[in-house]
Write a protein that holds these residues in place. Sequence first.
Motif, PDB file in Angstrom:
ATOM      1  N   ASN A   1      57.264  82.298  60.744  1.00  0.00           N
ATOM      2  CA  ASN A   1      57.954  83.080  60.286  1.00  0.00           C
ATOM      3  C   ASN A   1      57.653  83.177  59.240  1.00  0.00           C
ATOM      4  OD1 ASN A   1      60.404  85.476  60.438  1.00  0.00           O
ATOM      5  ND2 ASN A   1      61.413  83.797  59.312  1.00  0.00           N
ATOM      6  N   VAL A   2      57.577  84.131  58.971  1.00  0.00           N
ATOM      7  CA  VAL A   2      57.995  84.269  56.824  1.00  0.00           C
ATOM      8  C   VAL A   2      58.906  85.041  56.680  1.00  0.00           C
ATOM      9  CG1 VAL A   2      57.000  85.136  54.833  1.00  0.00           C
ATOM     10  CG2 VAL A   2      55.826  83.917  56.534  1.00  0.00           C
ATOM     11  N   LYS A   3      60.015  84.344  55.548  1.00  0.00           N
ATOM     12  CA  LYS A   3      61.187  85.314  55.065  1.00  0.00           C
ATOM     13  C   LYS A   3      61.005  85.213  53.380  1.00  0.00           C
ATOM     14  CE  LYS A   3      65.923  84.648  54.214  1.00  0.00           C
ATOM     15  NZ  LYS A   3      66.975  83.293  53.986  1.00  0.00           N
ATOM     16  N   GLU A   4      60.573  86.150  52.698  1.00  0.00           N
ATOM     17  CA  GLU A   4      60.663  86.965  51.099  1.00  0.00           C
ATOM     18  C   GLU A   4      61.595  86.610  51.298  1.00  0.00           C
ATOM     19  OE1 GLU A   4      59.618  90.303  48.339  1.00  0.00           O
ATOM     20  OE2 GLU A   4      58.445  90.222  50.624  1.00  0.00           O
ATOM     21  N   ASN A   5      61.870  86.104  49.760  1.00  0.00           N
ATOM     22  CA  ASN A   5      63.376  85.359  49.158  1.00  0.00           C
ATOM     23  C   ASN A   5      63.053  86.147  47.141  1.00  0.00           C
ATOM     24  OD1 ASN A   5      64.009  83.782  50.742  1.00  0.00           O
ATOM     25  ND2 ASN A   5      62.783  82.653  50.027  1.00  0.00           N
ATOM     26  N   GLY A   6      62.021  87.072  47.302  1.00  0.00           N
ATOM     27  CA  GLY A   6      62.593  88.059  45.941  1.00  0.00           C
ATOM     28  C   GLY A   6      61.310  86.761  44.946  1.00  0.00           C
TER      29      GLY A   6
END
Length: 224
Positions: free
Chosen positions: A180-185
Amino acid sequence: MINFTYRLAAFICFLSGIALSAQEKKQFPGVSSILQNIIPDAKNDSWMLIHKSYGKDNIIKQSGQKKDFESQPSGFNIGIADEDAFYYIVDVSKGTPEYITDLTALKKFVGKVDNIQDAAVFAVTEGYIIDEEFRDLAANYYQDSANYYLDLGKLTSKECPYQKKHFTLTIPKSGQTILNVKENGSYIELYNKKCTNNPRLLKLEKKEEPKDEPKKSNKSTKRR
């Protein structure tokens, strides 16, 4: 009964403490330390990690017997690239030195993920970076019984504006994939003078158009 209840509560608190400790974020100590602690896929101790800086080779990890090797003109970085410094690996497990000088070869050398250092290297070979200047955002990790969770950076634009974003990656233990890849900005967004889309320049160029003054009437007022 009271004594049993007290012991049960203490045991639950102990387990909760272990769980919280396991998920506590830790900062990566540094690129050099990460590379020194990777576990090669071949599980062979005969290899050397070289850091070349300003033309000088420094052996920073020697596993097994030291062998003669040739200095390499290029290598890899897993952090912010430095034009005057890079790393390369001399693999002497097969007798004849083999040189690991790029991220593709490094990925093959490390193989499956055996520890957090392997996970970090694997992530870098997929385009992410360990940004030591912003450890809280893009150079830390935590883990649970099944996965590693890495907060890393990524250069998303070399054009205008120069931009870096940070992500949280989920990498399984003893695997070789990103679940999984979560973009944090974004955490860096830089414009230079050559950027035509620099918002500051656009504000300067955008001037308010002068309003037309109302035309004076040529008609003279009639006197009664």
